[in-house]
Design a protein around this motif. Structure first.
Motif, short mmCIF file in Angstrom:
data_model
loop_
_atom_site.label_atom_id
_atom_site.label_comp_id
_atom_site.label_asym_id
_atom_site.label_seq_id
_atom_site.Cartn_x
_atom_site.Cartn_y
_atom_site.Cartn_z
N LEU A 1 0.69 -1.26 -0.22
CA LEU A 1 -0.07 0.25 0.47
C LEU A 1 1.16 1.18 -0.23
N ILE A 2 1.72 0.93 0.89
CA ILE A 2 2.74 2.45 0.37
C ILE A 2 3.94 2.81 -0.42
N SER A 3 4.17 1.74 -0.86
CA SER A 3 4.51 1.24 -2.40
C SER A 3 4.16 1.86 -3.36
N THR A 4 2.22 2.03 -3.49
CA THR A 4 1.70 1.92 -4.31
C THR A 4 1.32 3.92 -4.15
N CYS A 5 1.23 4.33 -3.04
CA CYS A 5 1.62 5.28 -3.10
C CYS A 5 2.69 6.43 -3.06
N VAL A 6 3.94 5.83 -3.11
CA VAL A 6 5.00 6.14 -3.88
C VAL A 6 4.65 5.27 -4.78
N GLY A 7 4.91 4.72 -6.03
CA GLY A 7 5.04 5.07 -7.13
C GLY A 7 3.98 5.69 -7.62
N ILE A 8 2.87 6.17 -7.37
CA ILE A 8 1.83 6.61 -7.96
C ILE A 8 2.93 8.34 -7.85
N SER A 9 4.01 9.08 -6.92
CA SER A 9 4.35 10.39 -6.41
C SER A 9 5.47 9.79 -8.06
N PHE B 1 9.86 -4.17 -1.49
CA PHE B 1 9.88 -3.31 -2.62
C PHE B 1 10.28 -2.47 -3.02
N ALA B 2 11.78 -2.32 -2.43
CA ALA B 2 12.59 -1.35 -2.48
C ALA B 2 12.79 -1.03 -4.25
N CYS B 3 14.49 0.09 -4.86
CA CYS B 3 14.74 0.49 -5.36
C CYS B 3 13.22 0.84 -6.67
N LEU B 4 12.09 1.18 -6.48
CA LEU B 4 11.12 1.04 -7.30
C LEU B 4 11.68 2.66 -8.93
#
Length: 407
Positions: free
Chosen positions: A87-95, A254-257
């Motif tokens: 969920l956190i990575s989804t937010c990071v990915g959107i940003s 989920f690192a290094c997106l």
């Protein structure tokens, strides 16, 4: 001799014109940001997704850092931690996607910091961000090399029970993986194809392990063990602290997106393709890592045996428990190692682009030297070489202190 088909000629000409216009448009956007087109745009959206996912490789991350999760929360930590971090990575990915769409530049975060921070602090913010980003790529590369090197030594130990693993054994494995990935990244023309290949190798390996381990396991744990069993071997008395510490396992998965953002100057229409690659990495990563973790925990027999395994590789011990044969366990671990090598190749691509773009903006000493792009290889070879040398040096920490390297 037959006359040439005017329709075919028209179609080819039209296609070439479209590609030329697209290239000109991409290059023009780069010029507007103050840069010229130095690297060829050979990547497709699938190859960028392949590189991005091969680096993040969530299910591989769960395998490689399994010992941390088992000791700091057990199945509960990993099963629910994956959901939380996804969920956190989804937010990071959107940003990241929004910024990559607005500013498709190989510099990624440090370039955005320079563009968006208040002018008074822009240079400092960009400089600091660039160094943190590049250092992060170096240490990520080191962690992957260590995971694959440890897996190789662990497989040898499983096949030879009298063999006692020493730090220098793992160190040699580490350096072999680093050097192997270095040479793969010296030829830019093959990297898009490697992105495709490593992507499919990862998915095929995932499905083979997902099916084989539960199918061959002699017994299976109940649902309470998988979804409600909390383990705290950290030394902290509070389970909450243990859970937070254990999140390093799922966070690493989920690192290094940002990897795809540093390929913005090597793909057409990066403002659209990079966001697709980033969000695709998160989506595929969640589905593979969550189902993989559940399958493993249902197939697990003895948690203590995994933590104290002589191989030093808990996932290999789990395979041995489930499959019941050393050959089968080593075969499955070999799939993880091949996936890990693909992950390392992608990491080298990432770190070399970061170093090169940062040098292009004068962020590192001797910047003019490291901005050189080899036109024949289509690779920033000097930046790539220096990054890999630093990774090799970081590996020496393992000889001095296992704890220092893994923290």
């Amino acid at each position: 001799m037959d006359a040439e088909d005017p329709v075919a000629i028209s179609q080819v000409t039209s296609s070439d014109d479209t590609d030329s216009k697209r290239l000109d448009s991409d290059a023009a956007k780069l010029v507007d940001m103050g840069y010229q087109q130095d690297l060829k745009r050979n990547y497709s959206v699938l190859s960028v997704l392949g590189v991005g996912f091969s680096l993040t490789n969530s299910w591989f991350g769960i395998s490689a850092a399994l010992v941390t999760g088992i000791n700091s929360g057990g199945p509960v930590l990993i099963v629910y931690g994956i959901i939380l971090i996804a969920l956190i990575s989804t937010c990071v990915g959107i940003s990241l996607s929004e910024l990559a769409s607005a500013y498709p530049n190989a510099g990624g975060q440090y370039f955005w910091a320079n563009e968006l921070a208040p002018k008074r602090y822009a240079n400092f913010a960009s400089y600091l961000t660039g160094w943190f980003a590049w250092a992060g790529s170096i240490f990520t590369s080191a962690s992957i090399a260590l995971a694959v090197g440890s897996a190789g030594v662990g497989c040898w130990q499983l096949a030879h029970p009298d063999f006692v693993i020493e730090s220098w054994h793992v160190f040699i494995g580490y350096q072999v993986v680093n050097i192997f990935a270095f040479f793969f990244n010296c030829y830019g023309k093959i990297l898009p194809a490697m992105g495709h290949l490593t992507f499919w190798i990862s998915l095929v390996s995932f499905f083979v392990i997902l099916i084989a381990v539960p199918a061959k396991a002699p017994t299976h744990q109940n649902a309470k063990f998988v979804f409600a069993n909390f383990v705290n071997n950290t030394g902290w008395s509070q389970n909450g602290i243990a859970f937070i510490v254990g999140l390093i396992n799922t966070n690493w998965a989920f690192a290094c997106l940002d990897c795809a953002t540093h390929l913005s100057e090597e793909v057409h229409r990066p403002e659209k393709m990079i966001p697709v690659a980033i969000m695709g990495t998160v989506a595929i990563g969640f589905v593979t890592s969550w189902t993989y973790a559940i399958a493993l925990f249902f197939s697990m027999k003895d948690v203590d045996d995994l933590v104290g395994t002589a191989t030093g590789v808990p996932i290999l011990a789990l395979f041995h428990q489930a499959i019941g044969s050393k050959g089968g366990a080593i075969a499955l671990e070999a799939l993880i190692m091949v996936t890990g090598i693909g992950c390392q190749i992608a990491c080298h691509t990432w770190q070399s682009r970061l170093c090169w773009s940062f040098a292009r903006d004068g962020g590192i000493p001797f910047s003019s030297y490291f901005t050189k792009v080899d036109r024949r290889l289509d690779v920033p070879i000097r930046a790539h070489f220096m990054s890999c040398v630093i990774v090799a040096i970081v590996g020496c920490l393992y000889l001095g202190s296992y704890t220092a390297f893994n923290r």
